[in-house]
Design a protein around this motif. Sequence first.
Motif, PDB file in Angstrom:
ATOM      1  N   VAL A   2      17.301 -16.041  62.143  1.00  0.00           N
ATOM      2  CA  VAL A   2      16.423 -15.101  61.447  1.00  0.00           C
ATOM      3  C   VAL A   2      17.153 -14.460  60.262  1.00  0.00           C
ATOM      4  O   VAL A   2      18.344 -14.141  60.349  1.00  0.00           O
ATOM      5  CB  VAL A   2      15.935 -13.999  62.417  1.00  0.00           C
ATOM      6  N   TYR A   3      16.444 -14.280  59.163  1.00  0.00           N
ATOM      7  CA  TYR A   3      16.949 -13.558  57.993  1.00  0.00           C
ATOM      8  C   TYR A   3      16.835 -12.066  58.303  1.00  0.00           C
ATOM      9  O   TYR A   3      15.750 -11.567  58.614  1.00  0.00           O
ATOM     10  CB  TYR A   3      16.120 -13.926  56.772  1.00  0.00           C
ATOM     11  N   VAL A   4      17.953 -11.316  58.224  1.00  0.00           N
ATOM     12  CA  VAL A   4      17.984  -9.936  58.697  1.00  0.00           C
ATOM     13  C   VAL A   4      18.436  -8.983  57.589  1.00  0.00           C
ATOM     14  O   VAL A   4      19.392  -9.267  56.854  1.00  0.00           O
ATOM     15  CB  VAL A   4      18.931  -9.772  59.907  1.00  0.00           C
ATOM     16  N   LEU A   5      17.743  -7.858  57.499  1.00  0.00           N
ATOM     17  CA  LEU A   5      18.122  -6.826  56.537  1.00  0.00           C
ATOM     18  C   LEU A   5      17.778  -5.450  57.098  1.00  0.00           C
ATOM     19  O   LEU A   5      17.012  -5.332  58.044  1.00  0.00           O
ATOM     20  CB  LEU A   5      17.389  -7.040  55.207  1.00  0.00           C
ATOM     21  N   PHE A   6      18.375  -4.424  56.516  1.00  0.00           N
ATOM     22  CA  PHE A   6      17.934  -3.066  56.797  1.00  0.00           C
ATOM     23  C   PHE A   6      18.279  -2.159  55.627  1.00  0.00           C
ATOM     24  O   PHE A   6      19.120  -2.471  54.791  1.00  0.00           O
ATOM     25  CB  PHE A   6      18.501  -2.519  58.117  1.00  0.00           C
ATOM     26  N   ASN A   7      17.580  -1.048  55.596  1.00  0.00           N
ATOM     27  CA  ASN A   7      17.773  -0.023  54.580  1.00  0.00           C
ATOM     28  C   ASN A   7      18.567   1.119  55.187  1.00  0.00           C
ATOM     29  O   ASN A   7      18.274   1.565  56.296  1.00  0.00           O
ATOM     30  CB  ASN A   7      16.401   0.468  54.111  1.00  0.00           C
ATOM     31  N   THR A   8      19.568   1.619  54.480  1.00  0.00           N
ATOM     32  CA  THR A   8      20.398   2.714  54.962  1.00  0.00           C
ATOM     33  C   THR A   8      20.503   3.799  53.900  1.00  0.00           C
ATOM     34  O   THR A   8      20.370   3.531  52.702  1.00  0.00           O
ATOM     35  CB  THR A   8      21.811   2.215  55.323  1.00  0.00           C
ATOM     36  N   ASN A   9      20.730   5.030  54.348  1.00  0.00           N
ATOM     37  CA  ASN A   9      20.984   6.092  53.365  1.00  0.00           C
ATOM     38  C   ASN A   9      22.442   6.094  52.914  1.00  0.00           C
ATOM     39  O   ASN A   9      22.806   6.859  52.014  1.00  0.00           O
ATOM     40  CB  ASN A   9      20.568   7.466  53.902  1.00  0.00           C
ATOM     41  N   GLY A  10      23.282   5.269  53.531  1.00  0.00           N
ATOM     42  CA  GLY A  10      24.657   5.086  53.076  1.00  0.00           C
ATOM     43  C   GLY A  10      25.654   6.123  53.537  1.00  0.00           C
ATOM     44  O   GLY A  10      26.855   5.995  53.275  1.00  0.00           O
TER      45      GLY A  10
END
Length: 351
Positions: free
Chosen positions: A104-112
């Motif tokens: 699966v192609y995986v990503l996520f958004n973070t505030n860093g």
Amino acid sequence: MSATTLTLKDPRRYFEAVATGGAVAETPPVCLYLEVTNRCNLLCETCPRTFEELEPPADMSWELFTSIVDQSPNIARAVLHGVGEPMLVKALPRMIRYLKDRGVYVLFNTNGTLLRPSKFQELIDTGLDELRVSLDAADAKTYKLVRGKDFFGRIVRDVRKLTEYQMEHDAMTPRVSLWLTGMKETVQELPEFIRLADSMGVREVHLQRLVFDDDGFGMARADNSLFEQNQAEEQAAIEAAQALGRKLGVTLDASGATDAGESLKRQVDGVPWAMCRRPWSLMYFTANGRALPCCIAPFSARGYENYTLGDATQQTLREIWNGPAYQAFRETLTSDAPPKPCQGCGLRWSL
């Protein structure tokens, strides 16, 4: 064309390959949005969780996570964020590896804010494909206005360290990008945001449109939005940013991989929701297992009870996907009176 053969870096082709139509979805979803947590360490002025409790605070349990994934053998893409900060979740690396083991192609958004050098190699080793950093400002003053806390300098420093570490270790993934929410307060900063990205070693910048409901959450109000208000000054800032990006080698686009200026426009023949593919292409689950239409819904309408489409702790995904609630939602979406979460949304929300 099967979901697994699609080019996942091009979301336009990815989601446009999914047919839309009637109340019943003819094919299973090709994408999962899994809210691995609804907890966060910030209180942003554009986020609904700052102003009301959407659900009890929770991290998605390993049992719920694997149950959802295991019921989705043909999923091509997984997005591991929602209204919380994914890097608060101790099991996040394990979750990413579980998905990557299935291709699966995986990503996520973070505030860093939690992106520490001690975590760089672990993050790389998971096989994560994309890391999206929502910075939302080109300077510390605007960042504090939007985010409520003064983490700007630390995030810039740590993202720069990550890209340097990747260069030193010849690590091509995760692809790191910076995201900025397009509000009146921030769109003028786009050229400087491009310059900042370049200084951090980031080659991709994305303009995220602000979504809102009639009441609004903090700064997420209609008068702050650029919907239908892409005036000459804002367009000039976008064009200046694009020109600078071409010079520096930094790309600028927007949600759904649209042109940055085009992404801010709301109307598509008077029905801004007409381009939406989400109810036929993806499933979104909160940390507690509630099925929602998409990740935009919590930001564009109050009251989960008004648009809950199922419960993964009580139903199978098959039962939810073409159940009465999902069918009714799809049917209403194709009408002239879309569901409440869709009314403040618009053009090419596909990511």
